[in-house]
Design an enzyme around this catalytic site. Structure first.
Site, PDB file in Angstrom:
ATOM      1  NE  ARG A  59       4.175 -16.457  12.623  1.00 21.53           N
ATOM      2  CZ  ARG A  59       3.985 -16.580  13.947  1.00 21.53           C
ATOM      3  NH1 ARG A  59       4.782 -17.378  14.645  1.00 21.53           N
ATOM      4  NH2 ARG A  59       3.030 -15.939  14.566  1.00 21.53           N
ATOM      5  CD  GLU A  96      -7.270 -11.501  26.469  1.00 21.67           C
ATOM      6  OE1 GLU A  96      -6.664 -12.003  25.503  1.00 21.67           O
ATOM      7  OE2 GLU A  96      -8.397 -11.869  26.837  1.00 21.67           O
TER       8      GLU A  96
HETATM    9  P1  AMP Z   1      -1.583  -9.065  17.708  1.00 17.36           P
HETATM   10  O1  AMP Z   1      -2.735  -9.621  18.465  1.00 17.36           O
HETATM   11  O2  AMP Z   1      -2.012  -8.417  16.404  1.00 17.36           O
HETATM   12  O3  AMP Z   1      -0.729  -8.141  18.522  1.00 17.36           O
HETATM   13  O4  AMP Z   1      -0.692 -10.311  17.305  1.00 17.36           O
HETATM   14  C1  AMP Z   1       0.487 -10.594  17.987  1.00 17.36           C
HETATM   15  C2  AMP Z   1       1.416 -11.452  17.185  1.00 17.36           C
HETATM   16  O5  AMP Z   1       1.013 -12.791  17.303  1.00 17.36           O
HETATM   17  C3  AMP Z   1       1.508 -11.103  15.719  1.00 17.36           C
HETATM   18  O6  AMP Z   1       2.875 -10.913  15.437  1.00 17.36           O
HETATM   19  C4  AMP Z   1       0.948 -12.295  14.990  1.00 17.36           C
HETATM   20  O7  AMP Z   1       1.885 -12.745  14.051  1.00 17.36           O
HETATM   21  C5  AMP Z   1       0.754 -13.372  16.047  1.00 17.36           C
HETATM   22  N1  AMP Z   1      -0.605 -13.886  16.072  1.00 17.36           N
HETATM   23  C6  AMP Z   1      -1.620 -13.441  16.827  1.00 17.36           C
HETATM   24  N2  AMP Z   1      -2.724 -14.173  16.660  1.00 17.36           N
HETATM   25  C7  AMP Z   1      -2.405 -15.104  15.735  1.00 17.36           C
HETATM   26  C8  AMP Z   1      -3.131 -16.173  15.112  1.00 17.36           C
HETATM   27  N3  AMP Z   1      -4.421 -16.424  15.395  1.00 17.36           N
HETATM   28  N4  AMP Z   1      -2.490 -16.934  14.202  1.00 17.36           N
HETATM   29  C9  AMP Z   1      -1.186 -16.698  13.916  1.00 17.36           C
HETATM   30  N5  AMP Z   1      -0.457 -15.725  14.468  1.00 17.36           N
HETATM   31  C10 AMP Z   1      -1.055 -14.930  15.374  1.00 17.36           C
END
Ligand code: AMP
Length: 171
Positions: A59, A96
């Protein structure tokens, strides 16, 4: 921002139990909100004088590509392992459970470039932090991470040592 916030849908227990997924597809489907989101993200970045926009699969491609066009810059995709066809620079980072690998084409980011890393949502910050490291490994300067949505309660910002720009924040 309330008009934009109203177009982000909470989907409980997706993609796994306990996660509340921020579904941006209603916002993408609304021409006015989509354009406004890209406009707000772009305006916040102009003062950083970026020379290149990096989008994180998948995205981050949607927003990153449009921000690049808006700012008159080129766009560079950072992709999951095995998707890019040419020679790549690779970085593996811990999740994780397990690990993941990101790639960028070797010649896509140049030393001395001023890069903005773009994604839709900043959650734990692990993906953005890994992308920052990947881009720095190519000798470029990361001047900001730009997201539409920041989930502040997950503390992603604290994992990043660059300015974070977010249009919508959830406390
Ligand atoms: P992160 O935990 O910041 O590494 O997030 C990993 C990826 O997953 C990112 O590219 C976010 O776009 C997506 N992502 C993580 N958590 C969410 C959530 N609660 N809702 C939508 N997208 C998420």
């Amino acid at each position: 921002m309330d008009d934009l916030r109203a177009l982000i849908r909470d989907v409980p227990d997706f993609p796994a139990p306990g996660i509340v997924f921020k579904d941006i597809t209603p916002l993408l489907g609304n021409a006015t909100a989509f354009a406004r989101s890209v406009g707000l993200m772009s305006e916040g970045l102009r003062p950083m004088e970026p020379t290149c926009i990096v989008g994180i699969e998948s995205r981050g491609f949607i927003f990153g590509a449009l921000i690049a066009v808006e700012l008159g810059l080129g766009f560079v995709p950072v992709r999951k392992f095995g998707k890019l066809p040419w020679r790549t620079r690779t970085l593996t980072y811990d999740l994780e459970y397990g690990s993941d690998t990101l790639e960028v084409h070797e010649d896509a980011v140049t030393a001395g470039g001023r890069v903005v890393v773009v994604d839709d949502v900043l959650a734990t910050g692990g993906t953005a932090a890994a992308t920052v490291d990947l881009i720095r490994g190519a000798g470029a300067l990361v001047v900001a991470v730009s997201v539409l949505v920041e989930l502040e309660f997950l503390g992603g910002r604290s994992r990043l040592d660059v300015p974070v720009k977010a249009v919508i924040r959830y406390e």
